[in-house]
Design a protein around this motif. Structure first.
Motif, short mmCIF file in Angstrom:
data_model
loop_
_atom_site.label_atom_id
_atom_site.label_comp_id
_atom_site.label_asym_id
_atom_site.label_seq_id
_atom_site.Cartn_x
_atom_site.Cartn_y
_atom_site.Cartn_z
N GLY A 229 12.40 6.08 5.82
CA GLY A 229 11.99 7.42 6.19
C GLY A 229 10.57 7.72 5.81
O GLY A 229 9.77 6.85 5.57
N SER B 278 12.31 9.68 -3.79
CA SER B 278 12.43 8.75 -2.67
C SER B 278 11.07 8.56 -2.00
O SER B 278 10.33 9.53 -1.79
N GLY B 279 10.75 7.32 -1.70
CA GLY B 279 9.52 7.03 -0.97
C GLY B 279 8.30 6.79 -1.85
O GLY B 279 7.20 6.60 -1.35
N LYS C 48 9.30 2.51 -5.33
CA LYS C 48 10.08 1.78 -6.33
C LYS C 48 10.68 0.50 -5.74
O LYS C 48 10.54 -0.58 -6.32
N THR C 49 11.33 0.65 -4.60
CA THR C 49 11.98 -0.52 -3.99
C THR C 49 10.95 -1.56 -3.59
O THR C 49 11.15 -2.77 -3.80
N THR C 50 9.85 -1.10 -3.04
CA THR C 50 8.79 -2.05 -2.63
C THR C 50 8.29 -2.81 -3.85
O THR C 50 8.08 -4.03 -3.79
N1 LIG Z 1 8.52 -2.43 5.88
C1 LIG Z 1 7.90 -1.25 5.78
N2 LIG Z 1 6.99 -0.90 6.68
C2 LIG Z 1 6.33 0.29 6.58
N3 LIG Z 1 6.52 1.19 5.60
C3 LIG Z 1 7.44 0.88 4.67
C4 LIG Z 1 8.17 -0.35 4.71
N4 LIG Z 1 9.02 -0.36 3.63
C5 LIG Z 1 8.81 0.79 2.97
N5 LIG Z 1 7.87 1.54 3.59
C6 LIG Z 1 7.36 2.85 3.18
O1 LIG Z 1 6.79 2.68 1.89
C7 LIG Z 1 7.04 3.85 1.11
C8 LIG Z 1 7.73 3.44 -0.18
O2 LIG Z 1 9.04 3.00 0.14
P1 LIG Z 1 10.07 2.51 -0.97
O3 LIG Z 1 11.34 2.17 -0.29
O4 LIG Z 1 9.43 1.44 -1.78
O5 LIG Z 1 10.24 3.80 -1.86
P2 LIG Z 1 11.38 4.15 -2.88
O6 LIG Z 1 10.73 4.89 -3.98
O7 LIG Z 1 12.14 2.93 -3.24
O8 LIG Z 1 12.29 5.13 -2.05
P3 LIG Z 1 13.86 5.06 -1.80
O9 LIG Z 1 14.49 5.48 -3.08
O10 LIG Z 1 14.07 6.05 -0.69
O11 LIG Z 1 14.17 3.65 -1.40
C9 LIG Z 1 7.87 4.79 1.98
O12 LIG Z 1 7.01 5.73 2.56
C10 LIG Z 1 8.45 3.88 3.02
O13 LIG Z 1 8.65 4.57 4.24
#
Ligand SMILES: Nc1ncnc2c1ncn2[C@@H]1O[C@H](COP(=O)(O)OP(=O)(O)OP(=O)(O)O)[C@@H](O)[C@H]1O
Length: 460
Positions: free
Chosen positions: A3, A151-152, A155-157
């Motif tokens: 998202g 969220s976003g 963290k996951t990245t």
């Molecule tokens: N493959 C991708 N291509 C483009 N943008 C991405 C990709 N993966 C993640 N993002 C974007 O990078 C940002 C960080 O995403 P990430 O999933 O790392 O956050 P998060 O803190 O883990 O959130 P969540 O708890 O929702 O997973 C977000 O804006 C997401 O939309």
């Protein structure tokens, strides 16, 4: 694509997080080393697992992806599972040294991931999603680092880069003293056993057509590892280790509850006897009544198997229970990092304060005088993050400097760093803060009392 801003654009990357193959690389490693499994006496059974509400059906396609992914080979064998204590241990029961000093297992230095945004037939890059924008931290052996934020915020990245499921755009990842940032997937393969990931969703991460025995034992078979008493025995030991009935070896995932399925996923992850586990929201898909049990299990296993964790969560109460140190992320950056208790008792960054104010306090006497800070709006787009302090658009303390100068992470009390021009809960004077910030910014951190951005006077 996830998202947030990313929905609006087309992005590309070598190994998208949503890609089954990439996703699986982590679990892929589910290859236990022979010695580690066979050498140990059968571990004691965990305290009775939860009996959470009726399980829901798992998502087939996702399960398959995860299961296929689990087939990536690891290598070799390594001895050394810990002893089962059979006693649930919380942080309180640990020795004081845990998570404190000790050998650094993982070092992340200036790590970043910018997902390219392309347009047109030629797919020219027109922008980038700055998902992670230069984060640095270390994790010591046996320690648990919590990574929190909305969220976003990346963290996951960050977790996927540590696992090398995503190639970093810049920065370094050093594991056991070895720079693994640019290792090819082939050269990463032997390391897969050391680096494992637990995923959020126990419903979609198990293949519904495979028995628990097949799921957990896949790694043994794929690696053609002969265990002393056979794969079945080794799998049953793992099931017992995570608090499941070894007799349920032939059952299918749908016969288990959500918490039990997460235990199956954990057993699969443990098969390799990993050194570092990145757990991405390990309990957020579970019923609240079951969450604490799985968190306790992770803690028990850490003590018994000498594991090191990076636990990703948006829920600060989960992290408070399990983490030794906590790093708070906002829009791709770490804004505060400190020992758990220090962070929860004396949050310095307004963003941390806001997150903490939303955590429910069970004790009514401690609830008094505690105001909920409601942040305005959503996290801004990582496509075009606000300049200088990224939090200034939502910060009630923001002044002109916050829009003009990016505050670096500065140590304001021992082991407690914050990136803010107007930190709270600190007695560091404005002058000392500015001096420490410029020392960091200029990279002249090693002179006099301003070591690595350490402020002159600290509050404790
Ligand atoms: N493959 C991708 N291509 C483009 N943008 C991405 C990709 N993966 C993640 N993002 C974007 O990078 C940002 C960080 O995403 P990430 O999933 O790392 O956050 P998060 O803190 O883990 O959130 P969540 O708890 O929702 O997973 C977000 O804006 C997401 O939309």
């Amino acid at each position: 694509m996830k998202g947030g801003s990313g929905d609006m654009v087309s992005t590309s990357d070598d190994k998208s997080p949503e890609e089954p193959a990439a996703r699986g690389g982590a679990e892929a490693g589910a290859v236990p080393e022979e010695a580690g499994v066979k050498a140990e006496a059968a571990p004691k059974t965990r305290p009775a697992p939860e009996d959470d509400p009726e399980p829901e059906p798992a998502s087939e396609s996702a399960s398959e992806s995860a299961s296929e992914a689990a087939s990536e080979p690891g290598a070799g064998s390594r001895a050394g599972a810990g002893k089962a204590s059979g006693v649930p241990l919380g942080k309180e029961a640990r020795s004081a040294g845990d998570g404190g000093g000790g050998e650094v297992l993982l070092e992340v230095d200036g790590l970043g991931k910018h997902f390219p945004v392309t347009a047109g037939v030629l797919r020219r890059q027109v922008a980038a999603v700055k998902a992670v924008d230069g984060v640095s931290f270390t994790v010591r052996k046996g320690e648990t680092l919590g990574l929190v934020g909305e969220s976003g915020c990346g963290k996951t990245t960050t977790g996927r880069m540590i696992m090398r499921l995503l190639d970093p755009s810049f920065g370094r990842i050093v594991f056991e003293g070895r720079d693994i940032t640019k290792l090819s997937q082939k050269r990463m393969r032997p390391l897969r056993r050391d680096l494992q990931m637990i995923f959020q969703d126990p419903y979609s991460s198990l293949n519904p057509r495979q028995t628990v025995g097949a799921i957990v034992g896949a790694a043994f078979r794929l690696q053609k590892i002969q265990t002393e008493q056979g794969v079945k025995k080794a799998v049953q030991e793992l099931l017992e280790l995570v608090g499941l009935n070894p007799e349920h070896y032939n059952r299918y995932p749908h016969e288990f509850s959500g918490g039990q399925r997460q235990r199956i996923g954990i057993a699969r992850t443990l098969a390799l006897r990993p050194k570092l586990i990145v757990a991405d929201e390990p309990v957020s898909a579970l019923d609240v009544s079951v969450q604490a049990q799985v968190v306790n299990l992770l803690e028990d296993l850490q003590d018994e198997l000498d594991l090191t964790y990076v636990v990703i969560a948006h829920d600060l109460s989960v992290v408070r229970h399990i983490a030794d140190r906590v790093a708070v992320m906002y829009l791709g950056k770490i804004v505060e990092i400190a020992d758990r208790d220090d962070l929860y008792e004396r949050p310095m960054h307004p963003y941390t304060n806001a997150l903490l104010s939303a955590v429910p306090v069970p004790d009514p006497s401690r609830r008094e005088g505690r105001d909920r800070i409601r942040l305005q709006g959503d996290v801004p787009s990582p496509l075009d993050p606000p300049p200088a302090c990224r939090f200034h658009t939502r910060c009630w303390k923001a002044q002109d400097i916050c829009k003009q100068v990016e505050p670096p992470l500065v140590e304001l009390s021992p082991g407690h760093q914050a990136a803010c021009h107007f930190p709270e809960n600190t007695t560091v004077s404005a002058t000392d803060l500015v001096a420490a910030q410029s020392a960091v910014t200029k990279g002249a951190a090693d002179s006099g009392t301003l070591k690595k951005g350490k402020a002159d006077s600290v509050d404790d």
